[in-house]
Design a protein around this motif. Structure first.
Motif, PDB file in Angstrom:
ATOM      1  N   MET A 221      -3.662  21.839   7.793  1.00 39.09           N
ATOM      2  CA  MET A 221      -2.524  22.751   7.803  1.00 39.09           C
ATOM      3  C   MET A 221      -1.418  22.234   8.718  1.00 39.09           C
ATOM      4  O   MET A 221      -1.678  21.642   9.762  1.00 39.09           O
ATOM      5  N   GLU A 222      -0.191  22.514   8.309  1.00 39.33           N
ATOM      6  CA  GLU A 222       0.982  22.301   9.153  1.00 39.33           C
ATOM      7  C   GLU A 222       2.022  23.348   8.781  1.00 39.33           C
ATOM      8  O   GLU A 222       2.312  23.555   7.595  1.00 39.33           O
ATOM      9  N   ALA A 223       2.552  24.027   9.797  1.00 44.68           N
ATOM     10  CA  ALA A 223       3.604  25.022   9.604  1.00 44.68           C
ATOM     11  C   ALA A 223       3.246  26.042   8.524  1.00 44.68           C
ATOM     12  O   ALA A 223       4.071  26.421   7.701  1.00 44.68           O
ATOM     13  N   GLY A 224       1.988  26.483   8.519  1.00 44.68           N
ATOM     14  CA  GLY A 224       1.566  27.540   7.623  1.00 44.68           C
ATOM     15  C   GLY A 224       1.243  27.117   6.206  1.00 44.68           C
ATOM     16  O   GLY A 224       1.009  27.975   5.348  1.00 44.68           O
ATOM     17  N   ARG A 225       1.194  25.830   5.951  1.00 51.52           N
ATOM     18  CA  ARG A 225       0.902  25.336   4.597  1.00 51.52           C
ATOM     19  C   ARG A 225      -0.236  24.326   4.626  1.00 51.52           C
ATOM     20  O   ARG A 225      -0.419  23.612   5.608  1.00 51.52           O
ATOM     21  N   ILE A 226      -0.978  24.266   3.522  1.00 52.29           N
ATOM     22  CA  ILE A 226      -1.978  23.220   3.345  1.00 52.29           C
ATOM     23  C   ILE A 226      -1.256  21.960   2.885  1.00 52.29           C
ATOM     24  O   ILE A 226      -0.595  21.959   1.842  1.00 52.29           O
ATOM     25  N   VAL A 227      -1.384  20.890   3.664  1.00 49.54           N
ATOM     26  CA  VAL A 227      -0.667  19.659   3.322  1.00 49.54           C
ATOM     27  C   VAL A 227      -1.578  18.586   2.749  1.00 49.54           C
ATOM     28  O   VAL A 227      -1.092  17.619   2.144  1.00 49.54           O
ATOM     29  N   GLU A 228      -2.900  18.736   2.933  1.00 51.76           N
ATOM     30  CA  GLU A 228      -3.821  17.755   2.371  1.00 51.76           C
ATOM     31  C   GLU A 228      -5.228  18.335   2.364  1.00 51.76           C
ATOM     32  O   GLU A 228      -5.619  19.066   3.282  1.00 51.76           O
TER      33      GLU A 228
END
Length: 261
Positions: A221-228
């Motif tokens: 997660m980064e900044a409230g989103r799943i990035v990978e």
């Protein structure tokens, strides 16, 4: 335990008042029985908020804008899932217990809230404490939180979660503030429980060493989103997103400096 899969679908959480960016945005996660899914990221990336939003236990000032919780593909209201399909253990266990109640009172209140018949209580408590690695149950049940070490309290929190007989467990930073030996023991306990009880565990952490020790899959997660997302081997050896690479590089620089870039 009959449920085999838990899904969090399109979860978005916002802060009340204002049009700021969501705290958690469009999260999709799936967890199968017997599996450990690690939800990782820096502090403030939205990991704990994701768990709270999924179970509808958000802190004041926040609200769930969208999101569905599914058990074996069937949408469920979070209140019907909490403590029954999904148990939770938290970081900093000392702050999670009522300081004036004994461990027996904590256990009995848990079982009463879940509706277990009183004649079953002693057997459920004994089984859960044994599975959590707590010997001498009569002695421990008479203790108050201030009379116990952090490791004992974390094991007792695991035992309380097991008393629910829930098939899934959300473990939010379960080894924070514990010394390295106790951390290892708690991770061994969780690993054994997922094998013996078939628990599906959502492991929230920022510690890539914990991820390497316990997880099957990783969601970053980064900044409230799943990035990978990906399997444990690929995420450590072929991370694609810059955030994942930074997490792995930071771990290697601390614990394996000879192989760090």
């Amino acid at each position: 335990m009959t449920a085999r899969r838990l899904d969090i679908a399109n979860l978005t959480v916002r802060a009340r008042g204002g049009a700021r960016a969501p705290l958690v945005a469009g999260i999709d996660l799936s967890l199968s029985s017997g599996e450990v899914l690690a939800l990782v990221g820096a502090s403030g990336s939205g990991k704990s908020m994701t768990c709270a939003g999924a179970l509808d236990v958000l802190p004041p000032g926040t609200w769930r804008e969208t999101g569905t919780l599914l058990v074996d593909g069937e949408p469920c209201q979070p209140k019907t899932v909490r403590g029954r399909k999904v148990a939770t253990i938290l970081q900093a266990p000392r702050s999670a217990f009522n300081p004036v109640l004994t461990m027996r009172r904590h256990a009995e209140e848990t079982l009463k809230a879940l509706g277990f018949p009183k004649p079953r209580w002693d057997a459920i408590i004994a089984s859960a404490m044994a599975d959590a690695g707590l010997g001498e149950p009569d002695r421990i049940l008479a203790l108050h939180p201030f009379e116990m070490s952090g490791g004992m309290l974390q094991r007792m929190m695991i035992a309380l979660a097991l008393m629910s007989e829930a098939p899934f467990l959300f473990a939010d930073e379960p080894t924070t503030d514990l010394d390295l030996i106790v951390q290892s023991e708690i991770l061994d306990c969780l690993d054994r429980l997922r094998k013996e009880r078939g628990l599906g565990i959502l492991l929230v952490t920022h510690d890539m060493g914990v991820v390497a020790r316990l997880a099957d899959r990783v969601a970053v997660m980064e900044a409230g989103r799943i990035v990978e997302t990906g399997g444990i081997d690929r995420m450590f050896h072929e991370p694609a997103h810059p955030v994942t690479r930074r997490l792995v590089d930071a771990h290697l620089s601390l614990y394996a400096p000879d192989v760090a870039p």
